[in-house]
Scaffold this motif. Structure first.
Motif, short mmCIF file in Angstrom:
data_model
loop_
_atom_site.label_atom_id
_atom_site.label_comp_id
_atom_site.label_asym_id
_atom_site.label_seq_id
_atom_site.Cartn_x
_atom_site.Cartn_y
_atom_site.Cartn_z
N ARG A 16 82.11 48.69 18.55
CA ARG A 16 82.39 47.96 19.78
C ARG A 16 83.85 47.48 19.79
O ARG A 16 84.55 47.58 20.79
CB ARG A 16 81.43 46.78 19.95
N ASN A 17 84.32 47.00 18.63
CA ASN A 17 85.71 46.58 18.52
C ASN A 17 86.67 47.75 18.71
O ASN A 17 87.72 47.60 19.34
CB ASN A 17 85.96 45.89 17.18
N VAL A 18 86.31 48.91 18.18
CA VAL A 18 87.14 50.11 18.36
C VAL A 18 87.25 50.45 19.85
O VAL A 18 88.33 50.71 20.37
CB VAL A 18 86.56 51.31 17.57
N ARG A 19 86.11 50.44 20.56
CA ARG A 19 86.12 50.72 22.00
C ARG A 19 86.95 49.68 22.74
O ARG A 19 87.78 50.03 23.59
CB ARG A 19 84.70 50.73 22.57
N LEU A 57 83.61 59.66 21.94
CA LEU A 57 83.76 59.51 23.39
C LEU A 57 82.70 60.30 24.13
O LEU A 57 82.13 59.83 25.12
CB LEU A 57 85.15 59.93 23.84
N ASP A 58 82.42 61.52 23.65
CA ASP A 58 81.38 62.34 24.27
C ASP A 58 80.02 61.64 24.19
O ASP A 58 79.27 61.63 25.17
CB ASP A 58 81.30 63.72 23.61
N LEU A 59 79.71 61.06 23.05
CA LEU A 59 78.45 60.33 22.89
C LEU A 59 78.42 59.12 23.81
O LEU A 59 77.42 58.87 24.48
CB LEU A 59 78.27 59.90 21.44
N TRP A 60 79.51 58.36 23.87
CA TRP A 60 79.57 57.15 24.70
C TRP A 60 79.51 57.47 26.19
O TRP A 60 79.26 56.59 27.00
CB TRP A 60 80.82 56.35 24.38
N ASN A 61 79.71 58.71 26.56
CA ASN A 61 79.64 59.11 27.96
C ASN A 61 78.25 59.56 28.39
O ASN A 61 78.03 59.84 29.56
CB ASN A 61 80.64 60.22 28.26
N THR A 62 77.30 59.64 27.46
CA THR A 62 75.97 60.09 27.84
C THR A 62 75.21 58.99 28.58
O THR A 62 75.38 57.80 28.27
CB THR A 62 75.14 60.52 26.60
N PRO A 63 74.38 59.36 29.54
CA PRO A 63 73.58 58.35 30.26
C PRO A 63 72.69 57.54 29.32
O PRO A 63 72.52 56.34 29.50
CB PRO A 63 72.74 59.17 31.24
#
Length: 82
Positions: A16-19, A57-63
């Protein structure tokens, strides 16, 4: 085993801190940060390998991930945990 148990509880906060750091850097550079995490592609932290960053990023973009993120964010806000 003890180390794995300790890091398992801290790893979500680390990510979360990285994001949040990447979002802050993106905003500082004058770019808009939307819901599409690929907006952060150029703003990874130096210690993260680019290929791994892209996969994150790809994982964080999944619904599925976004729904889980919103649910956990709501839980944290109700518990006043940041």
């Amino acid at each position: 085993m003890c180390w794995e148990m300790c890091i398992a509880g801290k790893f979500p906060n680390l990510l979360r801190n990285v994001r949040n750091d990447a979002k802050a850097t993106t905003i500082e550079k004058g770019k808009n940060v939307g819901e599409d995490m690929t907006d952060l592609i150029d703003f990874k932290l130096p210690w993260i390998i680019f290929e791994i960053w892209k996969q994150m990023l790809d994982l964080w973009n999944t619904p599925k991930w976004k729904a889980k993120y919103l649910r956990n964010k709501e839980i944290r806000s109700k518990a006043n945990i940041h």
